[in-house]
Design an enzyme around this catalytic site. Structure first.
Site, PDB file in Angstrom:
ATOM      1  N   SER A   1      -9.655 -11.409   7.906  1.00 12.46           N
ATOM      2  CA  SER A   1     -10.681 -10.376   8.226  1.00 12.46           C
ATOM      3  C   SER A   1     -11.089  -9.661   6.909  1.00 12.46           C
ATOM      4  CB  SER A   1      -9.866  -9.055   8.882  1.00 12.46           C
ATOM      5  OG  SER A   1      -9.267  -9.402  10.159  1.00 12.46           O
TER       6      SER A   1
ATOM      7  N   SER B   1     -13.228  -6.585   4.598  1.00 14.21           N
ATOM      8  CA  SER B   1     -13.428  -5.387   4.655  1.00 14.21           C
ATOM      9  C   SER B   1     -14.713  -4.712   5.506  1.00 14.21           C
ATOM     10  CB  SER B   1     -13.721  -4.709   3.044  1.00 14.21           C
ATOM     11  OG  SER B   1     -12.399  -4.961   2.189  1.00 14.21           O
TER      12      SER B   1
ATOM     13  N   GLN C   1     -10.626   1.671  -2.565  1.00  7.89           N
ATOM     14  CA  GLN C   1      -9.450   0.657  -2.484  1.00  7.89           C
ATOM     15  C   GLN C   1      -8.262   1.502  -2.946  1.00  7.89           C
ATOM     16  OE1 GLN C   1     -10.384  -2.436  -1.530  1.00  7.89           O
ATOM     17  NE2 GLN C   1     -12.381  -1.541  -1.566  1.00  7.89           N
TER      18      GLN C   1
ATOM     19  N   ARG D   1     -20.646 -15.600 -33.366  1.00  9.33           N
ATOM     20  CA  ARG D   1     -19.976 -14.916 -32.300  1.00  9.33           C
ATOM     21  C   ARG D   1     -19.961 -13.562 -32.827  1.00  9.33           C
ATOM     22  NH1 ARG D   1     -15.521 -17.504 -29.814  1.00  9.33           N
ATOM     23  NH2 ARG D   1     -14.212 -15.446 -29.768  1.00  9.33           N
TER      24      ARG D   1
ATOM     25  N   ASN E   1       0.728  -1.180  -0.080  1.00  9.91           N
ATOM     26  CA  ASN E   1       0.019  -0.116  -0.048  1.00  9.91           C
ATOM     27  C   ASN E   1       0.811   1.244   0.158  1.00  9.91           C
ATOM     28  OD1 ASN E   1      -2.722  -1.188   0.157  1.00  9.91           O
ATOM     29  ND2 ASN E   1      -2.294  -1.785   2.270  1.00  9.91           N
TER      30      ASN E   1
ATOM     31  N   ARG F   1      -6.699   0.516  13.459  1.00 12.09           N
ATOM     32  CA  ARG F   1      -7.574  -0.603  13.616  1.00 12.09           C
ATOM     33  C   ARG F   1      -7.139  -1.556  14.600  1.00 12.09           C
ATOM     34  NH1 ARG F   1      -7.552  -3.835   8.207  1.00 12.09           N
ATOM     35  NH2 ARG F   1      -7.990  -1.927   7.089  1.00 12.09           N
TER      36      ARG F   1
END
Length: 415
Positions: free
Chosen positions: A98, A100, A121, A178, A40, A89
């Site tokens: 865990s 979200s 996100q 197709r 992150n 947290r």
């Protein structure tokens, strides 16, 4: 206060009903990552990954607060650098298992003032403020309780084969007929960029429900680092389609570079006869040469007085013994009739911060001080004196290509 005034004043419940709903942006960013450690905050195109979405959320101007929920000190530090508040947290919602929803529920328990959560996100670095502005209207004014992002995909799906002697079957096409891509609308797929929901949905154990609608994002902005594992490819996408701030980019006409710690590694060697010896990387000399060939002037600046700089023969304007860098650079800019948006600045110390904040493009070597890193738009992978200038030059070229691309689009529209 008399009784009449007291009766005229609304109580806490009435005041809460009168105020507009509090919409909070929330980015979940725990420290653990099975794929890429501390993904992150890993630099992507010179900006920590989480910084891209925080910049978009803050500049959108539709949130009463912007938060990062994390369990890691370094992530907290980066979040605050980009102007976000931090919710630490608990370990209970920081496990691999865990969800979200678990983390968002915990956040709401500690922040009763929040009425709407915009769960953004960190892995969606091509998010733009205009997307968030439109979604905020959908949930604030249009009456939707949940809005989530999707992207249109043109992918033919087939069933998975399970067992021996089984055959696959088409799921969303007729192989005998197709369709061409242009004749098929495609399908809407979640791209994971954001999920907006009102508090009562989340408290009821649901992120998507009630009066729900999707928001279709443009395909070029649907970059998901969880999927785009190849970091260099993701960087190219972000450099081309990412959001770089409120001010439009301009073509760079001048690069100002701090000599001490950027061109050099900051080390000074003394010979027996007390002569100074410094070193620089040939790659940086090549970077300076490439910039000049592209029409970018390069000026070197130093707080020290050194006779060795001229010996480098870099064919640049060199100013030494500078006590106030901002004042000197502004004098240069005025004489050249430039704006700060046309200036790139590479620095590494606190004395460079003012210039870094004003420059249209700003960068620091990987080993720059924390204050300079916070002020810069690009953090090099290379250290000072070890290729940082060459790397920053490449970054300038990429962003200049973005500028040229935007100008071409505008000209096409005009024609």
């Amino acid at each position: 206060m008399d009784s009449a005034a007291a009766s005229a004043s609304p109580g806490p419940a009435a005041q809460a009903a009168q105020r507009p709903p509090h919409m909070a942006a929330l980015v979940l960013a725990r420290g653990g990552s099975k794929g890429i450690p501390l993904k992150n905050i890993k630099p992507l195109a010179g900006v920590p990954l989480i910084g891209w979405v925080l910049r978009a959320a803050i500049d959108a101007g539709v949130f009463q607060s912007v938060w990062v929920s994390t369990d890691h000190d370094e992530i907290e530090k980066v979040a605050k650098q980009f102007g976000a508040q931090v919710h630490r947290r608990s370990s209970e919602v920081s496990q691999d298992s865990s969800t979200s929803l678990d983390a968002i529920k915990e956040f709401l328990l500690h922040h009763k003032e929040v009425d709407i959560i915009g769960n953004i996100q960190a892995t969606s670095p091509c998010l733009h403020p205009d997307d968030l502005i439109k979604v905020a209207k959908m949930i604030r004014e249009d009456g939707f309780e949940c809005v989530f992002s999707v992207v249109r995909r043109h992918l033919f799906r087939w069933s998975e084969i399970k067992g021996v002697n089984k055959v696959t079957t088409p799921q969303n096409l007729n192989p005998a007929k197709r369709p061409r891509r242009q004749d098929w609308d495609g399908e809407l797929c979640e791209n994971g960029s954001f999920y907006f929901a009102k508090k009562h949905l989340i408290e009821g154990g649901c992120l998507q429900g009630g009066k729900v609608i999707y928001y279709e994002m443009r395909a070029e902005r649907s970059v998901d680092i969880d999927i785009d594992i190849d970091w260099p490819i993701a960087e190219q996408r972000v450099l081309r389609y990412g959001y770089f701030g409120k001010e439009p980019l301009k073509e760079v006409k001048l690069l100002v570079c701090n000599i001490d710690g950027c061109l050099t590694n900051g080390h000074i060697y003394l010979s027996e006869d007390q002569k100074e010896i410094i070193s620089y990387d040939v790659r940086d000399a090549v970077g300076i040469s490439l910039l000049k060939k592209r029409g970018v002037q390069v000026w070197l600046i130093s707080e020290r007085c050194s006779k060795t700089i001229s010996a480098m023969k870099l064919d640049c304007e060199v100013i030494v013994s500078v006590t106030h860098k901002l004042r000197v650079v502004e004098d240069w800019i005025n004489k050249m009739s430039l704006s700060w948006k046309e200036v790139a600045y590479l620095g590494n110390e606190e004395s460079d911060v003012d210039c870094l904040k004003k420059a249209g493009m700003s960068g620091v070597p990987a080993d720059a001080c924390a204050t300079a890193q916070k002020a810069a738009g690009y953090i090099c992978k290379s250290n000072g004196g070890r290729g940082a200038i060459r790397e920053f030059a490449e970054h300038i070229f990429l962003l200049m290509e973005k500028v040229n691309s935007q100008e071409r689009k505008l000209n096409d529209l005009k024609n």
